[in-house]
Design a protein around this motif. Structure first.
Motif, PDB file in Angstrom:
ATOM      1  N   THR A  16       2.431  -8.242  20.260  1.00 40.32           N
ATOM      2  CA  THR A  16       2.709  -7.885  18.880  1.00 40.32           C
ATOM      3  C   THR A  16       3.284  -6.482  18.800  1.00 40.32           C
ATOM      4  N   THR A  17       4.334  -6.310  18.009  1.00 42.29           N
ATOM      5  CA  THR A  17       4.950  -5.002  17.858  1.00 42.29           C
ATOM      6  C   THR A  17       4.358  -4.298  16.655  1.00 42.29           C
ATOM      7  N   GLY A  18       4.564  -2.985  16.598  1.00 47.49           N
ATOM      8  CA  GLY A  18       4.041  -2.204  15.488  1.00 47.49           C
ATOM      9  C   GLY A  18       2.619  -1.771  15.754  1.00 47.49           C
ATOM     10  N   LEU A  19       2.136  -0.859  14.913  1.00 46.10           N
ATOM     11  CA  LEU A  19       0.765  -0.375  15.080  1.00 46.10           C
ATOM     12  C   LEU A  19      -0.250  -1.415  14.635  1.00 46.10           C
ATOM     13  N   LEU A  20       0.020  -2.064  13.496  1.00 51.76           N
ATOM     14  CA  LEU A  20      -0.919  -3.031  12.924  1.00 51.76           C
ATOM     15  C   LEU A  20      -0.177  -4.323  12.610  1.00 51.76           C
ATOM     16  N   ALA A  43       4.149  -0.315  10.693  1.00 51.14           N
ATOM     17  CA  ALA A  43       4.690   0.433  11.816  1.00 51.14           C
ATOM     18  C   ALA A  43       3.978   1.771  11.958  1.00 51.14           C
ATOM     19  N   GLU A  44       4.028   2.343  13.149  1.00 52.85           N
ATOM     20  CA  GLU A  44       3.430   3.656  13.350  1.00 52.85           C
ATOM     21  C   GLU A  44       4.116   4.683  12.449  1.00 52.85           C
ATOM     22  N   HIS A  45       3.330   5.554  11.846  1.00 53.68           N
ATOM     23  CA  HIS A  45       3.769   6.616  10.924  1.00 53.68           C
ATOM     24  C   HIS A  45       4.194   6.082   9.549  1.00 53.68           C
ATOM     25  N   GLU A  46       4.043   4.792   9.316  1.00 55.47           N
ATOM     26  CA  GLU A  46       4.423   4.220   8.023  1.00 55.47           C
ATOM     27  C   GLU A  46       3.258   4.326   7.044  1.00 55.47           C
ATOM     28  N   VAL A  47       3.605   4.518   5.755  1.00 58.01           N
ATOM     29  CA  VAL A  47       2.620   4.508   4.687  1.00 58.01           C
ATOM     30  C   VAL A  47       2.904   3.285   3.812  1.00 58.01           C
ATOM     31  N   VAL A  48       1.936   2.387   3.731  1.00 58.99           N
ATOM     32  CA  VAL A  48       2.081   1.159   2.962  1.00 58.99           C
ATOM     33  C   VAL A  48       1.106   1.197   1.797  1.00 58.99           C
ATOM     34  N   ALA A  49       1.630   1.036   0.590  1.00 61.95           N
ATOM     35  CA  ALA A  49       0.791   0.996  -0.611  1.00 61.95           C
ATOM     36  C   ALA A  49       0.575  -0.451  -1.028  1.00 61.95           C
ATOM     37  N   LEU A  50      -0.683  -0.822  -1.231  1.00 63.48           N
ATOM     38  CA  LEU A  50      -1.033  -2.145  -1.730  1.00 63.48           C
ATOM     39  C   LEU A  50      -1.269  -2.041  -3.234  1.00 63.48           C
ATOM     40  N   ILE A  51      -0.551  -2.832  -4.005  1.00 63.83           N
ATOM     41  CA  ILE A  51      -0.750  -2.867  -5.445  1.00 63.83           C
ATOM     42  C   ILE A  51      -1.065  -4.295  -5.859  1.00 63.83           C
ATOM     43  N   GLY A  52      -1.629  -4.429  -7.039  1.00 64.20           N
ATOM     44  CA  GLY A  52      -1.969  -5.754  -7.538  1.00 64.20           C
ATOM     45  C   GLY A  52      -3.162  -5.667  -8.466  1.00 64.20           C
ATOM     46  N   ALA A  53      -3.384  -6.713  -9.210  1.00 63.68           N
ATOM     47  CA  ALA A  53      -4.483  -6.742 -10.161  1.00 63.68           C
ATOM     48  C   ALA A  53      -5.826  -6.751  -9.440  1.00 63.68           C
ATOM     49  N   SER A  54      -6.878  -6.404 -10.152  1.00 63.46           N
ATOM     50  CA  SER A  54      -8.224  -6.502  -9.586  1.00 63.46           C
ATOM     51  C   SER A  54      -8.487  -7.939  -9.148  1.00 63.46           C
ATOM     52  N   GLY A  55      -9.051  -8.084  -7.960  1.00 64.89           N
ATOM     53  CA  GLY A  55      -9.313  -9.410  -7.425  1.00 64.89           C
ATOM     54  C   GLY A  55      -8.175  -9.994  -6.618  1.00 64.89           C
ATOM     55  N   SER A  56      -7.096  -9.231  -6.436  1.00 62.18           N
ATOM     56  CA  SER A  56      -5.950  -9.759  -5.692  1.00 62.18           C
ATOM     57  C   SER A  56      -6.152  -9.706  -4.184  1.00 62.18           C
ATOM     58  N   ASP A  73     -10.434 -16.677   9.180  1.00 61.54           N
ATOM     59  CA  ASP A  73      -9.357 -17.226  10.007  1.00 61.54           C
ATOM     60  C   ASP A  73      -8.268 -16.177  10.110  1.00 61.54           C
ATOM     61  N   GLY A  74      -7.409 -16.312  11.134  1.00 63.15           N
ATOM     62  CA  GLY A  74      -6.311 -15.387  11.328  1.00 63.15           C
ATOM     63  C   GLY A  74      -6.614 -14.368  12.413  1.00 63.15           C
ATOM     64  N   THR A  75      -5.701 -13.433  12.600  1.00 61.12           N
ATOM     65  CA  THR A  75      -5.847 -12.406  13.638  1.00 61.12           C
ATOM     66  C   THR A  75      -5.398 -11.062  13.108  1.00 61.12           C
ATOM     67  N   ILE A  76      -6.016 -10.011  13.660  1.00 60.70           N
ATOM     68  CA  ILE A  76      -5.593  -8.635  13.397  1.00 60.70           C
ATOM     69  C   ILE A  76      -5.374  -7.963  14.743  1.00 60.70           C
ATOM     70  N   HIS A  77      -4.209  -7.357  14.922  1.00 60.35           N
ATOM     71  CA  HIS A  77      -3.896  -6.607  16.133  1.00 60.35           C
ATOM     72  C   HIS A  77      -3.681  -5.145  15.774  1.00 60.35           C
ATOM     73  N   LEU A  78      -4.273  -4.263  16.562  1.00 64.41           N
ATOM     74  CA  LEU A  78      -4.072  -2.823  16.439  1.00 64.41           C
ATOM     75  C   LEU A  78      -3.570  -2.314  17.777  1.00 64.41           C
ATOM     76  N   GLY A 204       2.571  12.573   9.700  1.00 65.42           N
ATOM     77  CA  GLY A 204       2.873  11.339  10.410  1.00 65.42           C
ATOM     78  C   GLY A 204       1.736  10.358  10.513  1.00 65.42           C
ATOM     79  N   MET A 205       0.677  10.564   9.719  1.00 62.48           N
ATOM     80  CA  MET A 205      -0.455   9.639   9.752  1.00 62.48           C
ATOM     81  C   MET A 205      -0.039   8.262   9.224  1.00 62.48           C
ATOM     82  N   THR A 206      -0.395   7.220   9.937  1.00 59.22           N
ATOM     83  CA  THR A 206      -0.174   5.855   9.476  1.00 59.22           C
ATOM     84  C   THR A 206      -1.262   5.508   8.468  1.00 59.22           C
ATOM     85  N   MET A 207      -0.856   5.030   7.299  1.00 61.58           N
ATOM     86  CA  MET A 207      -1.825   4.769   6.244  1.00 61.58           C
ATOM     87  C   MET A 207      -1.529   3.461   5.530  1.00 61.58           C
ATOM     88  N   VAL A 208      -2.601   2.773   5.153  1.00 56.13           N
ATOM     89  CA  VAL A 208      -2.533   1.645   4.226  1.00 56.13           C
ATOM     90  C   VAL A 208      -3.443   2.021   3.070  1.00 56.13           C
TER      91      VAL A 208
END
Length: 263
Positions: A16-20, A43-56, A73-78, A204-208
Motif C-alpha cells: 500500500t502506498t501513502g502513509l495511511l 499521503a505523508e505531510h497531507e492534511v485531510v479535513a473530514l466534514i459532514g453532519a453529526s452521525g456521518s 470489516d476492512g483494513t487499515i495500513h499505516l 509537515g505533520m500529517t493530520m486527519v
C-alpha cells in the motif's frame, strides 16, 4: 522521522502506498451501521479535513484509526503495515498515532507536566528527566512553559486543549488525529488552538481532522472529504468541495452550514 518496526511479522506488510490507507471499513454499534465500506488514503505531510453532519462517521473513523474501536470489516495500513491485523500490538501502533478529542481529557489531579509525561513514563518506560525535558520543550513552543506546574482547572479551555495536543505530540507521532478540537471552546479561544494546528501543518505533520469549522478546513486542509452514511461521498481540494461541490448531498449539507452562518 524514521520508524523502526519491532512488533510485526512480515505478513502484516503490504504494498500500500501513502502513509495511511483504509479499505472497506465497516463498523456498527448495536446494529446501527456507522462506517459502511469507507475508503480513505492520506499521503505523508497531507492534511485531510473530514466534514459532514453529526452521525456521518467522522469521530468513529478517527477512533478506529487509533485502534480505540475495533472495526467489523476492512483494513487499515499505516506506513504499509496492516495495523488491524489481530497479531499487532495496539499500544505500539498508538505510539505512532496521536489523537486529540473535543473534550480535553486531562487528569484534574495531575499537573500539566505530569499529564503530558504520564504515558511516556508509565507505558513507554522513559526516564522522568527525558520525558520532562521533551514536555517542557513542547510547552515552550506552544506558549505554555510557565504553566508546567499548573493544574488543569487553572487553565483556560484553549490552554487545556493546547496541553492535550502537546500530550499527543510527545511521542513524535507519524499521524495526528484531531476530533472537533475547537467545538468545546468559547469563540474567543478557538483562534489559539487553530494557530497551533496551522503550525503543525507548516512543520509537515500529517493530520486527519474532523471539524465543523469550514473556514478553517478551507484554509488549512490540502483535501476535504465529505462523509455521509459512513462513506466518503465527495473529496477534493477545499476550494472545489466547499465552493463547487458536485454531489447533491454535499450541496445540501453546505447550504445548511451557510444558513447557520458557519461557512
Amino acid at each position: 522521522m524514521t520508524v523502526t518496526d519491532r512488533s510485526t511479522p512480515d505478513a502484516t506488510r503490504d504494498a500500500t502506498t501513502g502513509l495511511l490507507a483504509c479499505r472497506g471499513l465497516r463498523k456498527a454499534y448495536a446494529g446501527r451501521t456507522v462506517l459502511d465500506g469507507l475508503d480513505l488514503d492520506v499521503a505523508e505531510h497531507e492534511v485531510v479535513a473530514l466534514i459532514g453532519a453529526s452521525g456521518s462517521g467522522k469521530s468513529t473513523l478517527l477512533r478506529c484509526l487509533n485502534l480505540l474501536d475495533d472495526i467489523d470489516d476492512g483494513t487499515i495500513h499505516l506506513d504499509g503495515e496492516h495495523i488491524t491485523d489481530p497479531r499487532i500490538d495496539p499500544d505500539l501502533v498508538r505510539r505512532r498515532i496521536g489523537i486529540v478529542f473535543q473534550s480535553y481529557n486531562l487528569f484534574p489531579h495531575l499537573s500539566v507536566l505530569d499529564n503530558i509525561t504520564l504515558a511516556p513514563r508509565r507505558v513507554y518506560r522513559r526516564g522522568r528527566t527525558e520525558a520532562e525535558t521533551q514536555a517542557r520543550e513542547l510547552l515552550d513552543r506552544v506558549g505554555l512553559a510557565d504553566h508546567a506546574t499548573s493544574y488543569p482547572d487553572r487553565l483556560s479551555g484553549g490552554q487545556q486543549q493546547r496541553v492535550a495536543i502537546v500530550r499527543a505530540l510527545v511521542n513524535s507521532p507519524r499521524l495526528m488525529l484531531l476530533d472537533e478540537v475547537t467545538s468545546a471552546l468559547d469563540p474567543e479561544l478557538v483562534g489559539e488552538v487553530l494557530n497551533l494546528v496551522r503550525e503543525l501543518k507548516s512543520d509537515g505533520m500529517t493530520m486527519v481532522l474532523a471539524t465543523h469549522e469550514m473556514g478553517f478546513a478551507r484554509e488549512v486542509a490540502d483535501r476535504v472529504c465529505f462523509l455521509d452514511g459512513g462513506r466518503v461521498i465527495e473529496q477534493g481540494p477545499p476550494s472545489r468541495v466547499l465552493g463547487e461541490p458536485t454531489q447533491a448531498r454535499t450541496r445540501q449539507f453546505l447550504r445548511r452550514i451557510i444558513e447557520a452562518g458557519r461557512l
